[in-house]
Scaffold this motif. Structure first.
Motif, PDB file in Angstrom:
ATOM      1  N   ILE A  20     -61.623 -28.010 -19.426  1.00 28.71           N
ATOM      2  CA  ILE A  20     -61.908 -27.266 -20.666  1.00 28.71           C
ATOM      3  C   ILE A  20     -62.384 -25.856 -20.334  1.00 28.71           C
ATOM      4  CG2 ILE A  20     -63.491 -27.137 -22.656  1.00 28.71           C
ATOM      5  CD1 ILE A  20     -63.323 -30.224 -22.764  1.00 28.71           C
ATOM      6  N   LEU A  21     -63.266 -25.778 -19.335  1.00 24.00           N
ATOM      7  CA  LEU A  21     -63.750 -24.458 -18.931  1.00 24.00           C
ATOM      8  C   LEU A  21     -62.624 -23.593 -18.366  1.00 24.00           C
ATOM      9  CD1 LEU A  21     -67.208 -25.278 -17.325  1.00 24.00           C
ATOM     10  CD2 LEU A  21     -66.765 -23.867 -19.329  1.00 24.00           C
ATOM     11  N   LEU A  22     -61.778 -24.209 -17.534  1.00 20.68           N
ATOM     12  CA  LEU A  22     -60.651 -23.466 -16.958  1.00 20.68           C
ATOM     13  C   LEU A  22     -59.728 -22.951 -18.055  1.00 20.68           C
ATOM     14  CD1 LEU A  22     -59.738 -25.618 -13.818  1.00 20.68           C
ATOM     15  CD2 LEU A  22     -60.662 -23.309 -13.857  1.00 20.68           C
ATOM     16  N   LEU A  23     -59.475 -23.800 -19.021  1.00 22.28           N
ATOM     17  CA  LEU A  23     -58.607 -23.431 -20.138  1.00 22.28           C
ATOM     18  C   LEU A  23     -59.214 -22.280 -20.938  1.00 22.28           C
ATOM     19  CD1 LEU A  23     -55.926 -24.388 -21.384  1.00 22.28           C
ATOM     20  CD2 LEU A  23     -57.264 -25.760 -22.972  1.00 22.28           C
ATOM     21  N   THR A  24     -60.527 -22.365 -21.143  1.00 24.08           N
ATOM     22  CA  THR A  24     -61.215 -21.302 -21.889  1.00 24.08           C
ATOM     23  C   THR A  24     -61.124 -19.974 -21.146  1.00 24.08           C
ATOM     24  OG1 THR A  24     -62.752 -22.984 -22.643  1.00 24.08           O
ATOM     25  CG2 THR A  24     -63.386 -20.717 -23.029  1.00 24.08           C
ATOM     26  N   VAL A  25     -61.357 -20.031 -19.819  1.00 23.31           N
ATOM     27  CA  VAL A  25     -61.270 -18.802 -19.010  1.00 23.31           C
ATOM     28  C   VAL A  25     -59.860 -18.239 -19.074  1.00 23.31           C
ATOM     29  CG1 VAL A  25     -61.350 -17.916 -16.640  1.00 23.31           C
ATOM     30  CG2 VAL A  25     -63.167 -19.404 -17.480  1.00 23.31           C
ATOM     31  N   PHE A  26     -58.874 -19.115 -18.983  1.00 19.39           N
ATOM     32  CA  PHE A  26     -57.477 -18.677 -19.041  1.00 19.39           C
ATOM     33  C   PHE A  26     -57.181 -17.985 -20.374  1.00 19.39           C
ATOM     34  CE2 PHE A  26     -53.173 -19.779 -20.494  1.00 19.39           C
ATOM     35  CZ  PHE A  26     -52.423 -19.111 -19.541  1.00 19.39           C
ATOM     36  N   LEU A  27     -57.607 -18.602 -21.472  1.00 23.99           N
ATOM     37  CA  LEU A  27     -57.362 -18.026 -22.802  1.00 23.99           C
ATOM     38  C   LEU A  27     -58.063 -16.685 -22.977  1.00 23.99           C
ATOM     39  CD1 LEU A  27     -57.502 -21.163 -25.099  1.00 23.99           C
ATOM     40  CD2 LEU A  27     -55.527 -19.732 -24.634  1.00 23.99           C
ATOM     41  N   LEU A  28     -59.297 -16.609 -22.476  1.00 24.11           N
ATOM     42  CA  LEU A  28     -60.033 -15.342 -22.589  1.00 24.11           C
ATOM     43  C   LEU A  28     -59.346 -14.235 -21.800  1.00 24.11           C
ATOM     44  CD1 LEU A  28     -63.747 -16.544 -22.389  1.00 24.11           C
ATOM     45  CD2 LEU A  28     -62.568 -15.554 -24.353  1.00 24.11           C
ATOM     46  N   ASN A  29     -58.846 -14.601 -20.598  1.00 26.68           N
ATOM     47  CA  ASN A  29     -58.124 -13.611 -19.796  1.00 26.68           C
ATOM     48  C   ASN A  29     -56.874 -13.126 -20.502  1.00 26.68           C
ATOM     49  OD1 ASN A  29     -59.529 -13.048 -17.456  1.00 26.68           O
ATOM     50  ND2 ASN A  29     -58.943 -14.979 -16.514  1.00 26.68           N
ATOM     51  N   ILE A  30     -56.147 -14.059 -21.084  1.00 20.97           N
ATOM     52  CA  ILE A  30     -54.914 -13.686 -21.805  1.00 20.97           C
ATOM     53  C   ILE A  30     -55.251 -12.771 -22.983  1.00 20.97           C
ATOM     54  CG2 ILE A  30     -53.116 -14.610 -23.335  1.00 20.97           C
ATOM     55  CD1 ILE A  30     -52.359 -15.168 -20.572  1.00 20.97           C
ATOM     56  N   MET A  31     -56.282 -13.124 -23.717  1.00 21.70           N
ATOM     57  CA  MET A  31     -56.665 -12.313 -24.878  1.00 21.70           C
ATOM     58  C   MET A  31     -57.100 -10.914 -24.451  1.00 21.70           C
ATOM     59  SD  MET A  31     -58.579 -15.130 -27.189  1.00 21.70           S
ATOM     60  CE  MET A  31     -59.186 -14.025 -28.414  1.00 21.70           C
ATOM     61  N   TYR A  32     -57.829 -10.847 -23.349  1.00 25.26           N
ATOM     62  CA  TYR A  32     -58.270  -9.539 -22.849  1.00 25.26           C
ATOM     63  C   TYR A  32     -57.052  -8.696 -22.463  1.00 25.26           C
ATOM     64  CZ  TYR A  32     -60.087  -5.998 -19.728  1.00 25.26           C
ATOM     65  OH  TYR A  32     -60.369  -4.803 -19.124  1.00 25.26           O
ATOM     66  N   TYR A  33     -56.093  -9.338 -21.775  1.00 26.67           N
ATOM     67  CA  TYR A  33     -54.904  -8.620 -21.336  1.00 26.67           C
ATOM     68  C   TYR A  33     -54.116  -8.116 -22.545  1.00 26.67           C
ATOM     69  CZ  TYR A  33     -50.298  -7.756 -19.376  1.00 26.67           C
ATOM     70  OH  TYR A  33     -49.104  -7.185 -19.037  1.00 26.67           O
ATOM     71  N   LEU A  34     -53.934  -8.981 -23.546  1.00 26.96           N
ATOM     72  CA  LEU A  34     -53.169  -8.595 -24.744  1.00 26.96           C
ATOM     73  C   LEU A  34     -53.837  -7.429 -25.470  1.00 26.96           C
ATOM     74  CD1 LEU A  34     -52.108 -12.045 -26.253  1.00 26.96           C
ATOM     75  CD2 LEU A  34     -50.634 -10.324 -25.231  1.00 26.96           C
ATOM     76  N   LEU A  35     -55.156  -7.525 -25.586  1.00 23.45           N
ATOM     77  CA  LEU A  35     -55.910  -6.474 -26.285  1.00 23.45           C
ATOM     78  C   LEU A  35     -55.810  -5.151 -25.544  1.00 23.45           C
ATOM     79  CD1 LEU A  35     -57.788  -6.397 -28.794  1.00 23.45           C
ATOM     80  CD2 LEU A  35     -59.696  -6.507 -27.220  1.00 23.45           C
ATOM     81  N   HIS A  36     -55.991  -5.217 -24.217  1.00 19.08           N
ATOM     82  CA  HIS A  36     -55.934  -4.024 -23.384  1.00 19.08           C
ATOM     83  C   HIS A  36     -54.545  -3.380 -23.477  1.00 19.08           C
ATOM     84  CE1 HIS A  36     -57.329  -1.482 -20.140  1.00 19.08           C
ATOM     85  NE2 HIS A  36     -56.211  -1.704 -19.487  1.00 19.08           N
ATOM     86  N   ASP A  37     -53.525  -4.213 -23.434  1.00 19.98           N
ATOM     87  CA  ASP A  37     -52.140  -3.752 -23.517  1.00 19.98           C
ATOM     88  C   ASP A  37     -51.873  -3.078 -24.867  1.00 19.98           C
ATOM     89  OD1 ASP A  37     -49.499  -3.663 -22.354  1.00 19.98           O
ATOM     90  OD2 ASP A  37     -48.917  -5.075 -23.928  1.00 19.98           O
ATOM     91  N   ALA A  38     -52.380  -3.688 -25.934  1.00 16.42           N
ATOM     92  CA  ALA A  38     -52.162  -3.144 -27.278  1.00 16.42           C
ATOM     93  C   ALA A  38     -52.857  -1.798 -27.432  1.00 16.42           C
ATOM     94  CB  ALA A  38     -52.680  -4.128 -28.318  1.00 16.42           C
ATOM     95  N   VAL A  39     -54.066  -1.709 -26.909  1.00 14.78           N
ATOM     96  CA  VAL A  39     -54.821  -0.445 -27.021  1.00 14.78           C
ATOM     97  C   VAL A  39     -54.110   0.675 -26.264  1.00 14.78           C
ATOM     98  CG1 VAL A  39     -56.963   0.710 -26.301  1.00 14.78           C
ATOM     99  CG2 VAL A  39     -57.068  -1.508 -27.415  1.00 14.78           C
ATOM    100  N   GLU A  40     -53.655   0.357 -25.046  1.00 12.01           N
ATOM    101  CA  GLU A  40     -52.925   1.365 -24.242  1.00 12.01           C
ATOM    102  C   GLU A  40     -51.667   1.822 -24.955  1.00 12.01           C
ATOM    103  OE1 GLU A  40     -52.021   0.038 -20.322  1.00 12.01           O
ATOM    104  OE2 GLU A  40     -53.827   0.942 -19.495  1.00 12.01           O
ATOM    105  N   SER A  41     -50.956   0.855 -25.530  1.00 13.60           N
ATOM    106  CA  SER A  41     -49.699   1.161 -26.217  1.00 13.60           C
ATOM    107  C   SER A  41     -49.946   2.058 -27.436  1.00 13.60           C
ATOM    108  CB  SER A  41     -49.058  -0.165 -26.635  1.00 13.60           C
ATOM    109  OG  SER A  41     -47.964   0.056 -27.428  1.00 13.60           O
TER     110      SER A  41
END
Lengths: 133, 127
Positions: A20-41
């Motif tokens: 569960i913790l691994l999954l949460t970390v994975f999801l948070l990383n994905i969300m951070y990446y998506l957000l960062h990508d959107a802001v840059e774009s």
């Protein structure tokens, strides 16, 4: 006997918590990446839009040749370009470079540049107007 | 039994992760559609300012020379009134362009006193 069972329950809970913790970390990383990508774009698009806006203003009004209160779009008067960098740069909050290819060449800068095809009023020749920022 | 559960869970997780990662569109470029139209209208306007639309007879090479200058500066292929306009050395040959035009604009021109719809298309060169 009871405590032996409870030990198993704790182990079970512990091992289920890890994925569960691994999954949460994975999801948070994905969300951070998506957000960062959107802001840059969005930032890149905003910067490009500002350059397009500034270039269009210069071509149609700011740098256009004017005679008897008639403005000639795309016919650029090089004398009107000086001072536009500071004036327009402060309005769009960018450090701008504005220049004709025949007069100043292509700027050697890592700034983003766009160009417009114009006629230089002084020479009457086809030229490129660069706007970088 | 527990191994089977673990395999199923892992498979579901991998499917979910793959789906999420595939949703990330890394081909999102800058939308430059307005800028393309501005460039096409620049070409049109510059040709007008240079007096190219006063004499549109097919023997006039002035418009070809001006389009060649623009082609040299921009690196695009320009297609006007149904004929490829390229650099003088390439005249008569088709400019190697991509299939889809970068942008197309239409304007009405007076040719021999008659209004005629003229098309200006800009293509990116094939690499």
């Amino acid at each position: 006997m009871l405590s032996w069972h409870s030990g198993f329950v704790s182990f079970d809970a512990m091992f289920s918590l890890i994925p569960i913790l691994l999954l949460t970390v994975f999801l948070l990383n994905i969300m951070y990446y998506l957000l960062h990508d959107a802001v840059e774009s969005i930032e890149a698009q905003e910067r490009f839009n500002k350059l397009v806006l500034v270039a269009d203003y210069i071509v149609k009004r700011g740098g256009a040749y004017e005679e008897n209160k008639v403005i000639y779009p795309n016919l650029i008067d090089p004398g009107k370009l000086s001072g536009l960098e500071a004036e327009l740069g402060s309005k769009v909050h960018m450090d701008l470079f504005i220049g004709l290819e025949s007069e100043g060449g292509i700027p050697n800068t890592d700034k983003e540049c766009i160009y417009r095809i114009v006629v230089n009023h002084n020479s009457g020749e086809i030229d490129r107007l660069f706007v970088c920022g | 039994m527990q191994t089977l559960e673990a395999i199923i869970s892992f498979t579901v997780f991998m499917a979910f992760a793959s789906y999420v990662l595939l949703q990330i569109d890394d081909n999102r470029g800058i939308d430059n559609s307005l800028y393309r139209y501005q460039l096409a209208n620049d070409v049109w306007r510059v040709l007008y300012l240079r007096g190219n639309f006063k004499d549109l007879s097919s023997t006039s090479s002035k418009i070809d020379n001006d389009i060649s200058k623009i082609v040299d500066r921009t690196g695009f292929c320009i297609y006007l009134r149904g004929q490829w306009a390229t650099a003088p050395s390439d005249r008569g040959k088709a400019c190697k362009a991509k299939d889809e035009p970068f942008v197309t604009v239409r304007h009405v021109l007076l040719i021999d006193g008659n209004p005629s719809l003229s098309t200006l298309s800009i293509y990116e060169r094939e690499k």
